[in-house]
Structures are given as C-alpha cells and as structure tokens.
Design an enzyme around this catalytic site. Structure first.
Site, short mmCIF file in Angstrom:
data_model
loop_
_atom_site.label_atom_id
_atom_site.label_comp_id
_atom_site.label_asym_id
_atom_site.label_seq_id
_atom_site.Cartn_x
_atom_site.Cartn_y
_atom_site.Cartn_z
N SER A 121 -2.08 -10.88 -1.67
CA SER A 121 -2.77 -9.94 -2.53
C SER A 121 -4.05 -10.51 -3.12
O SER A 121 -4.76 -9.82 -3.85
CB SER A 121 -1.84 -9.49 -3.67
OG SER A 121 -1.30 -10.60 -4.34
N HIS A 142 -2.25 -5.96 3.51
CA HIS A 142 -1.69 -6.02 2.16
C HIS A 142 -0.99 -4.71 1.81
O HIS A 142 -1.63 -3.67 1.60
CB HIS A 142 -2.80 -6.31 1.15
CG HIS A 142 -2.32 -6.39 -0.25
ND1 HIS A 142 -3.06 -5.96 -1.33
CD2 HIS A 142 -1.14 -6.84 -0.78
CE1 HIS A 142 -2.38 -6.15 -2.44
NE2 HIS A 142 -1.21 -6.67 -2.13
N GLU A 154 -4.02 -2.25 2.47
CA GLU A 154 -5.38 -2.76 2.57
C GLU A 154 -5.51 -3.59 3.85
O GLU A 154 -4.69 -4.49 4.10
CB GLU A 154 -5.72 -3.65 1.37
CG GLU A 154 -5.91 -2.88 0.08
CD GLU A 154 -6.24 -3.78 -1.10
OE1 GLU A 154 -7.14 -3.42 -1.88
OE2 GLU A 154 -5.59 -4.84 -1.25
N ASN A 193 -6.60 -5.00 -6.39
CA ASN A 193 -6.38 -6.00 -7.43
C ASN A 193 -7.66 -6.40 -8.15
O ASN A 193 -7.61 -6.83 -9.31
CB ASN A 193 -5.69 -7.24 -6.86
CG ASN A 193 -4.19 -7.01 -6.72
OD1 ASN A 193 -3.59 -6.33 -7.52
ND2 ASN A 193 -3.59 -7.57 -5.69
#
Length: 292
Positions: A121, A142, A154, A193
C-alpha cells in the site's frame, strides 16, 4: 488475452485470504502460501470461516462455497509456486520482508513470463522489481480491505514494468476478479493512501490534543460528511501498525510533516493496541462502543 488459471497468493492474513477467496469464487485455482504449518492452518480457518459467513448472509450458495474450497490449496514452501502463472504477495508492509519474498518467488516460479505482483500500500514498486531477474514482470496490484467487499484495485507499474505485464494485471483484476481498476504512478501511497493517510493522522492528532473524544470525531465525519466509517474506527479496521508502516514509508519518500506518525499512534502500536485484530485500539472490541 489468455486468462490466469493458476494463481499464487503469498500471505493469508486479512488481505491475502481476501484475495484468495475472491479468486477461488471466480473460478481460479489458488495456491496460498504461509510461513509455517501453524500459519497455514490459521489461514485455512480464516478462509473457511469467511466463506461460511458469505453463505449465512446469502452472498453465495453452499454449492459456490464448496466449489471455491475445492480450488484452494495451501503450502508453507514457496518452492511449490513453481507452476504459477501469476503470484500476488500480501505479506507484512515491511520493505525487507516484501523484498525477500519477491526475490524468493523470482527463483521459485519456473515460467520466466509469469508475473509477480505486490499488494503493497506504500512501498515503491521499482524497489521490489529490481530485486528480481524479471523487473519487467513485476507490478503493483493494491487491493482494499475487506477484499471480497471493496471493489477497487490500484494498478501501479514501475519504471521497469512492461505494457504486457500491466495489461495482464488489469485483465486479472477486472475481467477475472470483477474489480474496478485505477492506474497510479509509482510513488509512495499511490492515489488512495496519499489522500487517506494525512486525513487519518489528522484525526489522531485531534484526539491527542484533546479537541474531541474518539467517538465524537468519528460521528462528526460519519454524520457531517456522510463517511461510512469515522477515521479512528477506520484506523482500527486497517490496523494501527499497518497505518504506521504506510505513514513511515510516505514520510521517508516525501519528508512532509503531514505524513509523520503522531506520538499517540506510535505509542499505541508499541503497546500492542493495534485495533480490531488485537482486540483493542481506539476502541475496545471486548466491549463494543467503549473507547480505549
């Protein structure tokens, strides 16, 4: 494009078990690897329990559960990944651990065209790709927790990732696993993130400075901004240790203060208050609704 029929998943924690479950339900044969026989048994129990809950909730039928179980195999030897076409590592968010796993898989997987993907991540994909002899075959994939529920993946190509690798990863994620994919640049935190972590850390700082209580912070965002879950409850779900590791990786890359883990978060991790998985974080899960 040729479909992936033999998938490997390394790690059977929350993320790895979720990836394996989704793949098995979608008709893919999955080999799940864990570090030890005890970890294998725990991972098998986690997957079995999740599939059983899905039946109880009417998400899948008993027949679908049984078919998915028949497609799942387990090992504690990464050498057993030799015949896999595509392997996704989902081990701890630790650069040294992930690098070691990727390097070992590179040697173990026999097909030089096989793809090695990381579920990191926050760790730059290129750092993992260059640890292998096939940097063009390494890509970031991800997923989000809980994997059976969250639709997003992702896709993160490194500078070394080939177009073919990216296309095959996208096909697996979307056509085969039924996810929605977004493309992200290979920088720590990627898209989600990079936006989420500063928000979560700001909530910890707010609690730390006494602006509001944990439940008031969470209810404020849930009721005021229509978030399905407040930031501190979300941190408990993610795992405070995981969030700290992501923040550390992002701070190391950008040196921006908003990515620095607050002292309260660091101390809670040191004390073993990691959230739901440890039974206590910002909330006490032995007594739901009570703040820690």
């Amino acid at each position: 494009m040729e479909a992936i029929s033999r998938l490997g998943v390394v790690g059977c924690g929350l993320m790895g078990s979720g990836i394996a479950e989704v793949a098995a339900l979608r008709g893919i044969e999955v080999l799940v690897a864990e570090a030890t026989p005890d970890a294998v048994r725990a991972g098998r129990r986690r997957l079995t329990a999740s599939l059983d809950r899905a039946v109880e909730r009417g998400k899948i039928t008993g027949a679908e559960r049984d078919a998915a179980r028949s497609r799942l195999a387990f090992t504690h030897d990464l050498g057993d990944m030799a015949d896999r076409q595509f392997v996704i590592e989902a081990v701890a968010e630790n650069p040294a651990v992930k690098t070691d796993v990727i390097r070992t898989l590179d040697k173990a997987v026999a097909d030089p065209e096989a793809i090695l993907a990381t579920n990191t991540s926050s760790i730059p994909i290129v750092d993992l790709a260059v640890a292998t002899r096939r940097p063009d075959r390494v890509v970031g994939l991800h997923f989000f927790n809980p994997v059976p529920v969250q639709r997003l993946v992702e896709l993160i190509p490194a500078l070394t990732t080939s177009t073919e690798t990216l296309d095959r990863a996208r096909h697996l994620a979307t056509a085969q696993l039924g996810k929605e994919a977004i493309l992200a640049s290979d920088q720590s935190g990627f898209v989600v993130n990079a936006l989420l972590i500063p928000y979560l850390l700001a909530a910890v700082r707010m609690l730390e400075s006494g602006v509001a209580a944990a439940d008031d912070i969470d209810r404020g965002m849930e009721l005021g901004c229509a978030h399905p879950m407040g930031p501190l409850r979300l941190l408990d779900l993610i795992g405070l240790d995981t969030a700290q590791a992501v923040a550390r990786s992002m701070y190391e890359e950008f040196k921006e203060p908003l990515y620095a883990a607050p002292a309260l978060l660091r101390r809670m991790v040191a004390a073993g208050r990691l959230g739901r998985k440890s039974g206590r974080g910002f909330y006490d899960y032995a007594a739901p609704g009570v703040t820690a």
